[in-house]
Structure formats: structure tokens, C-alpha cells
Design an enzyme around this catalytic site. Structure first.
Site, PDB file in Angstrom:
ATOM      1  N   ARG A 177       0.829  -1.219   0.000  1.00 46.03           N
ATOM      2  CA  ARG A 177       0.000   0.000   0.000  1.00 46.03           C
ATOM      3  C   ARG A 177       0.858   1.262   0.000  1.00 46.03           C
ATOM      4  NH1 ARG A 177      -2.180  -3.635  -1.411  1.00 46.03           N
ATOM      5  NH2 ARG A 177      -4.041  -4.678  -0.616  1.00 46.03           N
ATOM      6  N   SER A 227     -11.618  -2.072   2.266  1.00 49.77           N
ATOM      7  CA  SER A 227     -10.955  -2.405   3.538  1.00 49.77           C
ATOM      8  C   SER A 227     -10.552  -1.118   4.243  1.00 49.77           C
ATOM      9  CB  SER A 227      -9.716  -3.261   3.289  1.00 49.77           C
ATOM     10  OG  SER A 227     -10.078  -4.490   2.701  1.00 49.77           O
ATOM     11  N   GLU A 297      -6.283   2.337   5.969  1.00 47.71           N
ATOM     12  CA  GLU A 297      -5.902   2.250   4.560  1.00 47.71           C
ATOM     13  C   GLU A 297      -6.584   3.374   3.787  1.00 47.71           C
ATOM     14  OE1 GLU A 297      -6.815  -0.951   1.105  1.00 47.71           O
ATOM     15  OE2 GLU A 297      -5.540  -1.682   2.727  1.00 47.71           O
TER      16      GLU A 297
END
Length: 306
Positions: A177, A227, A297
Site C-alpha cells: 500500500r 478495507s 488504509e
């Protein structure tokens, strides 16, 4: 209060009038369906316009933020002071043998469709990721054991000064990420993916399987940003939250999904504050119970209401 309203007159020298909107509610541009107004929202139609906007914002010391579909974004209820540059009009997809050259605003599902039509394999994992190519490269998006770093060859980006740079895979510094795009504040404009020739029926079978699994396990019927948290090393986020007996827990209009505890959803007219409060409650509870830090996230921008 719109601090930068007068700045719009300078943007009209770059963009057509329909591509500049004042006081635009960001709830209309995020998958969470929440968020206060951006002072100015612009939708450039080519790379030259993007570069000119970035340069103008820098020259006038006006904050700007790049968005695609807003599928990994939470804008606070007070909105964003400055210019939101939305790149979804840059959505061209071109196939050249085993390569797919894609503009930043193209949706990942459409790139997956193009790969399927041309019997190219490797991009199946992204068929259900609800974002654009630019955002996917920025965060090295992934799902079902695949991620962007496995299929990207290069990306054309603009730096903070508006200079165009082509970065190869190594220069993109793609990690979990994370990427050089985040690290250095680049804006992704175009991406070249390198795939392999495959069997159409097998590719379609894989896409159909992943689509079915996603529909069964994820709360697609409610607004969310996918998410909510990054996966902590050695743990599964959804299980940590579930083991805290938080599945289905509600704060205001925001809820931890009954279907998948890793998803915070806008269950019933949530505000951004509801979602932020729930995120903080999850973090505190998981930390207290398991001594594990959860990091969002989803990107969080803007300011609270005053």
C-alpha cells in the site's frame, strides 16, 4: 467559507467553464457518500491541463488534492480548502500486443475487461477493485494474492512542479500500500501494464470466481471505502475486529459490517465524523485487547465543521 473562490477565475484560463465547480459537495465524489464541500473541484480533460493546474496552484500557494473515483477516500464534514483535481475524464485504454496503456482515470474493472477481450492474463485480481488506475498505482492496490507491482511496467507522472517524468517499476518503489507516488507527491497520468497471453475461457473463469467471492464476502450493498485498515503484520484485520466482538457495532450512521468486519460502512446517512469516530473506537479497542496498532488504509482529508 470558500477561501479560494476568487482563484476560480484563473482556472477558467486553463479549463472550460463546465470543468470548474465551486463549493462542490465531496459526498458526490466518494464511495463513502460523505464529505463537505471542496472550495473548487476541477475535471481536466488532458495531461496539459493537469500540469497547468498543478503549476498554477503552486504559483499561487493554493492547496490541491488529486482524486479519481474517491473509492479509498474519506473527506471530513467541513470539506476541503483548496482545489480538488478529479481525473476521471482521463480514461483512455489502449492495447498493444501484451501491453495495456491506460490513462489514470480509467476504472480497474474496465482494464480487466480489456485484458479479457484480448486474452491477456495477470490482471484478473483487479477485476473487482472499485477504483481508478492512478489511485491503484499510488497505493499499489491489491486483492486475492495479486497487486499492481506484479503487472506494471512504467508510469508517466507529474511531479509537484508539474514536470513530466516516466518511472520504471523499480523507480516506482512499490511496497505494501505504498509507492514513490505517495512518497514524493507525484500525480499519475498514464500507466503501462505488461501482461501475458492466456486462454480466454480460463481468464473469464478466474474473473467470474473472484467476482462471486467478492459479492459473497463484502458489503457491496452499502457505501464504504473497501478495507478500512491496512493489514498489520502477522494478523488479519477482520479477525482482530471480530475477536473484539465488534462485528455489527454501530456509531451514529456508521457501522462495522455484519458481512466482513474489516469494512466500515455508511449504514444510515452517516457523517464523516460518525465514520471517523468508529475508526478511532476500533483502533482503541483492538489496541487494548491485542496490543496491535491498526492504521487506516482509507485516506482522510479535509477539515471538521466549525
Amino acid at each position: 467559507m470558500n477561501r479560494y473562490k476568487n482563484f476560480s477565475s484563473e482556472l477558467y484560463n486553463i479549463l472550460s467553464s463546465e470543468d470548474v465547480v465551486i463549493d462542490e459537495p465531496m459526498k458526490n465524489h466518494t464511495s463513502f457518500k460523505v464529505g463537505g464541500p471542496a472550495d473548487i473541484l476541477v475535471t481536466p480533460e488532458n495531461y496539459d491541463e493537469v500540469v497547468k493546474i498543478i503549476k498554477l496552484c503552486n504559483d499561487k500557494n493554493v492547496p490541491y488534492y488529486i482524486v479519481g473515483k474517491g473509492s479509498n477516500l474519506l473527506v471530513k464534514d467541513g470539506g476541503f480548502r483548496g482545489v480538488v483535481i478529479k481525473l476521471t475524464k482521463l480514461d483512455n485504454i489502449k492495447v498493444d500486443n501484451n501491453k495495456i496503456i491506460v490513462q489514470c482515470g480509467a476504472e480497474l474493472c474496465k482494464v480487466s475487461d480489456a485484458a479479457l477481450k484480448n486474452s491477456l492474463t495477470g490482471f484478473e485480481f483487479a477485476c473487482g477493485i472499485p477504483g481508478t488506475v492512478g489511485g491503484a498505482v499510488t497505493m499499489n492496490a491489491g486483492a486475492y494474492n495479486g497487486e499492481i507491482s506484479q503487472v506494471i511496467q512504467s508510469a508517466l507522472v507529474a511531479d509537484k512542479e508539474g514536470n513530466l517524468i516516466t518511472l520504471n517499476k523499480e523507480q516506482l518503489e512499490l511496497g505494501y500500500r505504498m509507492s514513490a507516488v505517495q512518497k514524493y507527491g507525484y500525480t499519475v497520468l498514464e500507466v503501462t501494464f505488461e501482461l501475458s497471453k492466456g486462454d480466454y475461457s480460463k481468464i473469464k473463469e478466474r474473473i467470474d470466481d473472484l467476482t462471486r467471492r467478492r459479492e459473497e464476502k463484502q458489503p457491496l450493498e452499502y457505501p464504504s471505502a473497501g478495507s478500512t485498515f491496512k493489514r498489520p503484520e502477522g494478523h488479519f484485520t477482520g479477525k482482530l475486529i471480530e475477536d473484539c466482538a465488534l462485528k455489527g457495532y454501530k456509531l451514529g450512521g456508521a457501522q462495522i459490517s455484519d458481512k466482513h468486519a474489516g469494512f466500515v460502512i455508511n449504514k444510515e446517512n452517516a457523517t464523516a465524523k460518525d465514520i471517523l469516530n468508529l475508526i478511532e473506537y476500533i483502533q482503541a479497542t483492538v489496541k487494548e485487547r491485542f496490543n496491535v496498532d491498526l492504521h487506516p488504509e482509507v485516506r482522510i482529508i479535509g477539515e471538521e465543521t466549525k
